[in-house]
Design a protein around this motif. Structure first.
Motif, PDB file in Angstrom:
ATOM      1  N   ALA A 152      -3.486  -0.611  -2.017  1.00 48.13           N
ATOM      2  CA  ALA A 152      -4.440   0.736  -2.064  1.00 48.13           C
ATOM      3  C   ALA A 152      -3.043   2.374  -2.202  1.00 48.13           C
ATOM      4  O   ALA A 152      -2.268   1.658  -1.638  1.00 48.13           O
ATOM      5  N   ILE A 153      -3.734   3.047  -2.704  1.00 49.04           N
ATOM      6  CA  ILE A 153      -3.010   4.103  -2.877  1.00 49.04           C
ATOM      7  C   ILE A 153      -3.852   5.464  -1.860  1.00 49.04           C
ATOM      8  O   ILE A 153      -5.042   5.838  -2.703  1.00 49.04           O
ATOM      9  N   VAL A 154      -3.153   5.785  -0.785  1.00 53.14           N
ATOM     10  CA  VAL A 154      -3.968   7.037  -0.952  1.00 53.14           C
ATOM     11  C   VAL A 154      -3.356   8.043   0.068  1.00 53.14           C
ATOM     12  O   VAL A 154      -1.824   8.172   0.098  1.00 53.14           O
ATOM     13  N   TYR A 155      -3.862   9.261  -1.923  1.00 47.53           N
ATOM     14  CA  TYR A 155      -2.929  10.525  -1.186  1.00 47.53           C
ATOM     15  C   TYR A 155      -3.097  11.462   0.347  1.00 47.53           C
ATOM     16  O   TYR A 155      -3.542  11.140   0.570  1.00 47.53           O
ATOM     17  N   ALA A 156      -1.901  12.250  -0.218  1.00 49.27           N
ATOM     18  CA  ALA A 156      -1.656  13.359   0.584  1.00 49.27           C
ATOM     19  C   ALA A 156      -2.786  14.012   1.356  1.00 49.27           C
ATOM     20  O   ALA A 156      -3.668  14.190   0.886  1.00 49.27           O
ATOM     21  N   ALA A 163       0.915  -0.992  -0.301  1.00 51.44           N
ATOM     22  CA  ALA A 163      -0.047   0.019  -0.233  1.00 51.44           C
ATOM     23  C   ALA A 163       1.131   1.395  -0.325  1.00 51.44           C
ATOM     24  O   ALA A 163       2.007   1.030   0.427  1.00 51.44           O
ATOM     25  N   VAL A 164       0.293   2.292  -0.904  1.00 49.93           N
ATOM     26  CA  VAL A 164       0.973   3.745  -0.761  1.00 49.93           C
ATOM     27  C   VAL A 164       0.233   4.750   0.220  1.00 49.93           C
ATOM     28  O   VAL A 164      -1.023   5.034   0.287  1.00 49.93           O
ATOM     29  N   ILE A 165       0.668   5.334   1.393  1.00 51.72           N
ATOM     30  CA  ILE A 165       0.074   6.006   1.972  1.00 51.72           C
ATOM     31  C   ILE A 165       0.802   8.122   1.902  1.00 51.72           C
ATOM     32  O   ILE A 165       2.313   8.127   1.955  1.00 51.72           O
ATOM     33  N   GLY A 166       0.301   8.394   2.118  1.00 54.68           N
ATOM     34  CA  GLY A 166       0.107   9.739   2.091  1.00 54.68           C
ATOM     35  C   GLY A 166       1.126  10.534   1.609  1.00 54.68           C
ATOM     36  O   GLY A 166       1.536  11.134   1.006  1.00 54.68           O
ATOM     37  N   LYS A 167       0.959   9.937  -0.469  1.00 53.93           N
ATOM     38  CA  LYS A 167       1.429  10.168  -1.257  1.00 53.93           C
ATOM     39  C   LYS A 167       1.220  11.907  -2.136  1.00 53.93           C
ATOM     40  O   LYS A 167      -0.139  12.492  -2.208  1.00 53.93           O
ATOM     41  N   PRO A 168       1.696  12.696  -2.296  1.00 53.81           N
ATOM     42  CA  PRO A 168       2.296  14.069  -2.847  1.00 53.81           C
ATOM     43  C   PRO A 168       1.314  14.354  -4.246  1.00 53.81           C
ATOM     44  O   PRO A 168       1.435  13.482  -5.161  1.00 53.81           O
ATOM     45  N   GLU A 169      -0.244  15.193  -4.398  1.00 53.68           N
ATOM     46  CA  GLU A 169       0.138  15.046  -5.137  1.00 53.68           C
ATOM     47  C   GLU A 169       0.393  15.895  -6.845  1.00 53.68           C
ATOM     48  O   GLU A 169       1.146  17.138  -5.763  1.00 53.68           O
ATOM     49  N   HIS A 170       0.629  15.416  -7.729  1.00 53.69           N
ATOM     50  CA  HIS A 170       1.926  15.864  -8.127  1.00 53.69           C
ATOM     51  C   HIS A 170       1.235  15.911  -9.873  1.00 53.69           C
ATOM     52  O   HIS A 170       1.304  14.786 -10.323  1.00 53.69           O
ATOM     53  N   GLY A 171       1.323  17.451 -10.608  1.00 50.87           N
ATOM     54  CA  GLY A 171       1.534  17.168 -11.327  1.00 50.87           C
ATOM     55  C   GLY A 171      -0.207  18.378 -11.886  1.00 50.87           C
ATOM     56  O   GLY A 171      -0.724  18.630 -10.820  1.00 50.87           O
TER      57      GLY A 171
END
Length: 251
Positions: free
Chosen positions: A102-106, A68-76
């Motif tokens: 799962a991917i949960v953004y910042a 899982a990826v947690i807290g990924k910054p939005e970029h683009g």
């Protein structure tokens, strides 16, 4: 960074009963170079090969599964502007579960006892209430608000800024629309986004499409495969292509 490296520089605050795999990966800095600590409360678990970005806080007994990826910054580019990759706080409530892949953004908040399914994506600014189940392969776009005890079945798309009140049920493969003009990177026009709204206890059947600006009233029921182009009153039974009201829901 590894758990040991993050702890050495003072960016990991984990209670003794927390369990963090030595194979978990930590990314404390966002794209702008801002460092944020990671907080892991007692009983929380971060599994092998999960990626945790700076600014993430896990409450008691929260679980982040493998990959899982947690807290990924939005970029683009998205929603008419460029996102520079700034991070933010990402909060996982007590006994919440983020399934593998799962991917949960910042800047996302997931309340207590909520489950986010395998391969699902929660974009920036999403808020999810307690005891909610978000199925696998679900896409929840930016700024969406989801209430308590909501059920979103697999394979659905919830468009930006949609409002799902408490106890809403969405069947599998539901599609929501918020863009009536299909404006994309036009320097002379801003996109006009009008998301749909689902009131308390509304239920929408598998494979339905809900158009922009539509409100599904409280306790209303929309039949499977419907195309909803206008508001559905509270307690109404509606179905068809386009959907029409055919009666009231029997309780």
């Amino acid at each position: 960074m590894t758990m040991t490296e993050l702890d050495r520089v003072g960016l990991l605050h984990a209670e003794p009963t927390a369990r963090i795999s030595r194979f978990a990966l930590f990314v404390p800095a966002d794209h702008l170079g801002v460092l944020r600590p990671v907080v892991v409360a007692g009983g929380a678990v971060i599994c092998a090969f999960a990626t945790v970005h700076g600014g993430v806080a896990l409450a008691e007994n929260a679980l982040v599964e493998e990959q899982a990826v947690i807290g990924k910054p939005e970029h683009g580019y998205a929603v008419g502007r460029i996102h520079p990759g700034a991070g933010g706080m990402t909060l996982l409530g007590a006994e919440s579960v983020i399934r593998s892949g799962a991917i949960v953004y910042a800047d996302v908040e997931v309340a207590a006892a909520t489950v986010v399914g395998h391969q699902s994506v929660l974009r920036t600014g999403v808020r999810v209430g307690a005891e909610t189940v978000l199925g696998h392969h679900l896409c929840v776009e930016r700024g969406t608000w989801i209430g308590q005890r909501v059920r979103c079945s697999p394979g659905s798309h919830i468009t930006s800024s949609t409002h799902l009140a408490d106890e809403v049920f969405l069947g599998a493969g539901v599609r929501t629309v918020n863009d009536k003009t299909l404006t994309w990177r036009d320097p002379n026009r801003e996109p006009i986004l009008v998301p749909p709204r689902f009131e308390t206890g509304a239920k929408v059947g598998t494979g339905s499409v809900i158009m922009g600006g539509v409100t599904i009233g409280a306790r209303a029921l929309v039949g499977a495969g419907s195309l909803v182009t206008r508001d559905i009153p509270p307690g109404a039974l509606a179905y068809g292509h386009p959907a029409r009201v055919h009666g009231k829901v029997n309780r």
